[in-house]
Design an enzyme around this catalytic site. Structure first.
Site, PDB file in Angstrom:
ATOM      1  N   GLU A  81      21.001 -26.147  16.169  1.00  0.00           N
ATOM      2  CA  GLU A  81      20.077 -26.231  16.910  1.00  0.00           C
ATOM      3  C   GLU A  81      19.440 -27.627  16.861  1.00  0.00           C
ATOM      4  O   GLU A  81      18.299 -27.719  17.481  1.00  0.00           O
ATOM      5  CB  GLU A  81      18.940 -25.078  16.597  1.00  0.00           C
ATOM      6  CG  GLU A  81      18.510 -25.288  15.158  1.00  0.00           C
ATOM      7  CD  GLU A  81      17.624 -24.212  14.854  1.00  0.00           C
ATOM      8  OE1 GLU A  81      17.911 -23.449  13.947  1.00  0.00           O
ATOM      9  OE2 GLU A  81      16.335 -23.975  15.348  1.00  0.00           O
ATOM     10  N   CYS A 113      18.678 -20.562  14.129  1.00  0.00           N
ATOM     11  CA  CYS A 113      19.372 -20.574  13.049  1.00  0.00           C
ATOM     12  C   CYS A 113      20.470 -19.711  12.995  1.00  0.00           C
ATOM     13  O   CYS A 113      21.447 -19.442  11.807  1.00  0.00           O
ATOM     14  CB  CYS A 113      18.377 -20.072  11.854  1.00  0.00           C
ATOM     15  SG  CYS A 113      17.172 -21.373  11.622  1.00  0.00           S
ATOM     16  N   HIS A 235      19.278 -15.476   5.149  1.00  0.00           N
ATOM     17  CA  HIS A 235      19.148 -16.878   5.790  1.00  0.00           C
ATOM     18  C   HIS A 235      17.819 -17.054   4.958  1.00  0.00           C
ATOM     19  O   HIS A 235      16.758 -16.675   4.732  1.00  0.00           O
ATOM     20  CB  HIS A 235      18.637 -16.609   7.366  1.00  0.00           C
ATOM     21  CG  HIS A 235      18.011 -17.881   7.812  1.00  0.00           C
ATOM     22  ND1 HIS A 235      18.441 -19.134   7.718  1.00  0.00           N
ATOM     23  CD2 HIS A 235      16.770 -18.155   8.506  1.00  0.00           C
ATOM     24  CE1 HIS A 235      17.576 -19.926   8.484  1.00  0.00           C
ATOM     25  NE2 HIS A 235      16.562 -19.368   8.664  1.00  0.00           N
TER      26      HIS A 235
HETATM   27  N1  CAA Z   1       0.324 -21.373  -6.673  1.00  0.00           N
HETATM   28  C1  CAA Z   1       1.505 -20.487  -6.353  1.00  0.00           C
HETATM   29  N2  CAA Z   1       1.323 -20.013  -4.774  1.00  0.00           N
HETATM   30  C2  CAA Z   1       0.861 -20.481  -4.183  1.00  0.00           C
HETATM   31  C3  CAA Z   1      -0.412 -21.298  -4.541  1.00  0.00           C
HETATM   32  C4  CAA Z   1      -0.545 -21.704  -5.768  1.00  0.00           C
HETATM   33  N3  CAA Z   1      -1.396 -22.812  -5.956  1.00  0.00           N
HETATM   34  N4  CAA Z   1      -0.871 -21.612  -3.163  1.00  0.00           N
HETATM   35  C5  CAA Z   1      -0.532 -20.719  -2.493  1.00  0.00           C
HETATM   36  N5  CAA Z   1       0.571 -19.989  -2.759  1.00  0.00           N
HETATM   37  C6  CAA Z   1       1.430 -19.070  -2.090  1.00  0.00           C
HETATM   38  C7  CAA Z   1       0.737 -18.213  -1.303  1.00  0.00           C
HETATM   39  O1  CAA Z   1      -0.057 -17.048  -1.595  1.00  0.00           O
HETATM   40  C8  CAA Z   1       1.858 -17.881  -0.243  1.00  0.00           C
HETATM   41  O2  CAA Z   1       2.640 -16.840  -0.707  1.00  0.00           O
HETATM   42  P1  CAA Z   1       3.044 -15.602  -0.087  1.00  0.00           P
HETATM   43  O3  CAA Z   1       3.654 -15.789   1.102  1.00  0.00           O
HETATM   44  O4  CAA Z   1       3.793 -14.732  -1.156  1.00  0.00           O
HETATM   45  O5  CAA Z   1       1.768 -14.672   0.010  1.00  0.00           O
HETATM   46  C9  CAA Z   1       2.622 -19.219  -0.311  1.00  0.00           C
HETATM   47  O6  CAA Z   1       2.321 -19.779  -1.347  1.00  0.00           O
HETATM   48  C10 CAA Z   1       2.514 -19.800   0.940  1.00  0.00           C
HETATM   49  O7  CAA Z   1       1.215 -20.092   1.321  1.00  0.00           O
HETATM   50  P2  CAA Z   1       0.423 -20.094   2.681  1.00  0.00           P
HETATM   51  O8  CAA Z   1       1.080 -18.850   3.412  1.00  0.00           O
HETATM   52  O9  CAA Z   1      -0.898 -20.317   2.595  1.00  0.00           O
HETATM   53  O10 CAA Z   1       1.412 -21.501   3.288  1.00  0.00           O
HETATM   54  P3  CAA Z   1       1.270 -22.212   4.662  1.00  0.00           P
HETATM   55  O11 CAA Z   1       0.021 -21.521   5.369  1.00  0.00           O
HETATM   56  O12 CAA Z   1       1.311 -23.712   4.090  1.00  0.00           O
HETATM   57  O13 CAA Z   1       2.622 -21.903   5.477  1.00  0.00           O
HETATM   58  C11 CAA Z   1       4.830 -21.124   5.943  1.00  0.00           C
HETATM   59  C12 CAA Z   1       3.862 -21.355   4.930  1.00  0.00           C
HETATM   60  C13 CAA Z   1       4.291 -20.403   7.257  1.00  0.00           C
HETATM   61  C14 CAA Z   1       5.865 -20.645   5.712  1.00  0.00           C
HETATM   62  C15 CAA Z   1       4.965 -22.656   6.681  1.00  0.00           C
HETATM   63  O14 CAA Z   1       5.567 -23.509   5.692  1.00  0.00           O
HETATM   64  C16 CAA Z   1       6.006 -22.607   7.834  1.00  0.00           C
HETATM   65  O15 CAA Z   1       5.410 -22.640   8.981  1.00  0.00           O
HETATM   66  N6  CAA Z   1       7.240 -23.131   7.622  1.00  0.00           N
HETATM   67  C17 CAA Z   1       8.119 -22.887   8.935  1.00  0.00           C
HETATM   68  C18 CAA Z   1       8.549 -21.723   9.549  1.00  0.00           C
HETATM   69  C19 CAA Z   1       9.405 -20.795   8.629  1.00  0.00           C
HETATM   70  O16 CAA Z   1      10.130 -21.218   7.974  1.00  0.00           O
HETATM   71  N7  CAA Z   1       9.478 -19.626   9.074  1.00  0.00           N
HETATM   72  C20 CAA Z   1      10.350 -18.692   8.303  1.00  0.00           C
HETATM   73  C21 CAA Z   1      10.620 -17.412   9.391  1.00  0.00           C
HETATM   74  S1  CAA Z   1      11.561 -18.136  10.742  1.00  0.00           S
HETATM   75  C22 CAA Z   1      13.139 -18.544  10.364  1.00  0.00           C
HETATM   76  O17 CAA Z   1      13.531 -18.112   9.295  1.00  0.00           O
HETATM   77  C23 CAA Z   1      13.902 -19.652  11.097  1.00  0.00           C
HETATM   78  C24 CAA Z   1      13.780 -20.866  10.559  1.00  0.00           C
HETATM   79  O18 CAA Z   1      14.943 -21.184   9.785  1.00  0.00           O
HETATM   80  C25 CAA Z   1      12.759 -21.889  11.036  1.00  0.00           C
END
Ligand code: CAA
Length: 389
Positions: A81, A113, A235
């Site tokens: 992609e 993906c 994945h």
């Molecule tokens: N210590 C330990 N854990 C902590 C922490 C700390 N100090 N602070 C936060 N966390 C944890 C949170 O509790 C959360 O855990 P859970 O999901 O188990 O609740 C985790 O860390 C992530 O925290 P946030 O949700 O606050 O993180 P974020 O808002 O920064 O976003 C994300 C995380 C949405 C994955 C972001 O990185 C993102 O948008 N990534 C790209 C999208 C993606 O990968 N999506 C996956 C599905 S789509 C797909 O699979 C296709 C592809 O390849 C893209």
């Protein structure tokens, strides 16, 4: 007579640079535990301008090709992609770089993906009806979000190459699989953009819903249940995502089998933790990681969940073969990951902006520090200059 078809060999390549997630967390003012535990990533591949999806695929494929199977390859299916041209297929560049015979079909497949899984299933169907033919399937991508974006911690990159044949050494694919499509805007990259747009939280929920759907359909189709699996591979855009998927189905298993599946998951995410997301290749790096680090025996059934945003999901399975360890070069993969160089956040940010731009200006790239066998030397007359040393 039914022909046993599946994955005969697996190769993997990721460039020689990486970023420590502790360094990125500190630079972004985040707690490193969020990246290591909450997201589940330790290192992230950093892609120099001299590597793209074509060169990474060539570097991965070279590991698994002999003079003999180069002649037997009748098709190259390139899942990506993050392709390099809106018209010409990456598979054509690749077939040329690998000096494959001209009587080869070379096609690029795009569905986020999911592309490599589409390639794998199409390849398997082709080999079932042409058992002497071999198909090279690629999943190669650069996962790129944006400096300081929420997705930044889930970047990475690399390529997986798979040889699909009759009587394969690694995994015989079961004929049944279940798949599901919906028009969903969870992650996409409009033409002209180099970074993906993503609704991160929504994308993780869609991923989990798709897994539930295809897992249920697969069980109805096959009469198999979780007890029939020694391991599930996912994945893995970031390792916590795979863990969340596994946790959805663990209650269906006995306590003893839950331990087995959890141990298999640990093995399946070990290498992904060191590389980050590689979009199309992520499931297949995870499968390779499982084979490398897992406690598996011939005859074990492995389930695979593939997800491509936008969205397409598929669950399929395969049975591990007696000589599966001969289908990949374990020592070379360990060395590839161990011999990388850590870059600082400043160096990563500089490299992030140095790749060939979309405007198409001709440019020579500084190739001095890239020691990979295949690399990109620059662009001349609007044409990418691929080289092999
Ligand atoms: N210590 C330990 N854990 C902590 C922490 C700390 N100090 N602070 C936060 N966390 C944890 C949170 O509790 C959360 O855990 P859970 O999901 O188990 O609740 C985790 O860390 C992530 O925290 P946030 O949700 O606050 O993180 P974020 O808002 O920064 O976003 C994300 C995380 C949405 C994955 C972001 O990185 C993102 O948008 N990534 C790209 C999208 C993606 O990968 N999506 C996956 C599905 S789509 C797909 O699979 C296709 C592809 O390849 C893209």
């Amino acid at each position: 007579m039914t022909v046993a078809v599946g994955i005969d060999r697996l190769g993997f390549y990721t460039p020689s640079l990486y970023l420590e997630m502790t360094d990125l967390a500190e630079a972004r003012g985040d707690d490193p535990a969020k990246y290591h535990i909450g997201i589940g990533q330790d290192k992230q591949a950093v892609i120099p301008p001299t590597q793209d999806v074509v060169t990474m695929a060539a570097n991965a494929a070279e590991q698994i090709l002999t003079a003999e199977n180069r002649q037997a390859i009748k098709m190259v299916l390139f899942g990506t992609e993050s392709g390099v041209d809106n018209s010409k297929a990456t598979a054509v560049y690749l077939a040329h770089l690998l000096q494959l015979p001209a009587d080869t079909r070379a096609i690029e497949i795009k569905q986020a993906c999911y592309g490599a899984t589409a390639g794998l299933q199409l390849a398997a169907d082709y080999v079932r009806s042409h058992p002497t033919a071999q198909v090279l399937v690629i999943g190669s991508d650069i996962a790129r979000y944006g400096l300081r974006s929420a997705g930044e911690v889930t970047q990475g990159g690399g390529a997986v190459a798979m040889l699909v044949t009759a009587d394969p050494q690694i995994l015989v694919l079961d004929a049944e699989s279940s798949y599901h499509t919906e028009d969903v805007m969870d992650f996409w990259r409009p033409l002209g953009r180099t970074e993906a747009l993503v609704d991160g939280k929504y994308s993780t929920n869609v991923y989990l819903d798709f897994f539930k759907t295809v897992w249920r359909t697969y069980q109805q189709q096959t009469d198999r249940a979780i007890a029939d699996f020694a391991a599930l591979a996912f994945h893995i855009p970031f390792t916590k995502m795979g863990l969340k998927a596994l946790r959805q189905v663990l209650p269906e298993a006995t306590p003893e089998q839950q331990e087995t599946l959890q141990a298999a998951f640990e093995a399946s995410q070990r290498d992904n933790r060191q590389v980050g997301n590689l979009y199309t290749g992520s499931l297949y790096l995870s499968l390779l990681s499982l084979l490398r680090h897992g406690d598996l025996v011939a005859g074990d059934r492995i389930g695979c969940f593939s997800y491509g945003s936008g969205a397409e999901g598929e669950f399929y399975s395969g049975v591990l073969q007696p000589n599966y360890r001969q289908g990949f070069d374990d020592a070379a993969l360990t060395a590839l990951l161990a011999n990388r160089r850590a870059v600082s956040v400043a160096e990563y940010e500089a490299l992030y902006t140095q790749r060939l731009d979309l405007q198409g200006a001709d440019r020579q790239l500084a190739v001095g520090t890239d020691s990979a066998a295949y690399y990109l030397a620059g662009r001349q007359h609007q044409q990418r200059q691929y080289r092999h040393r």
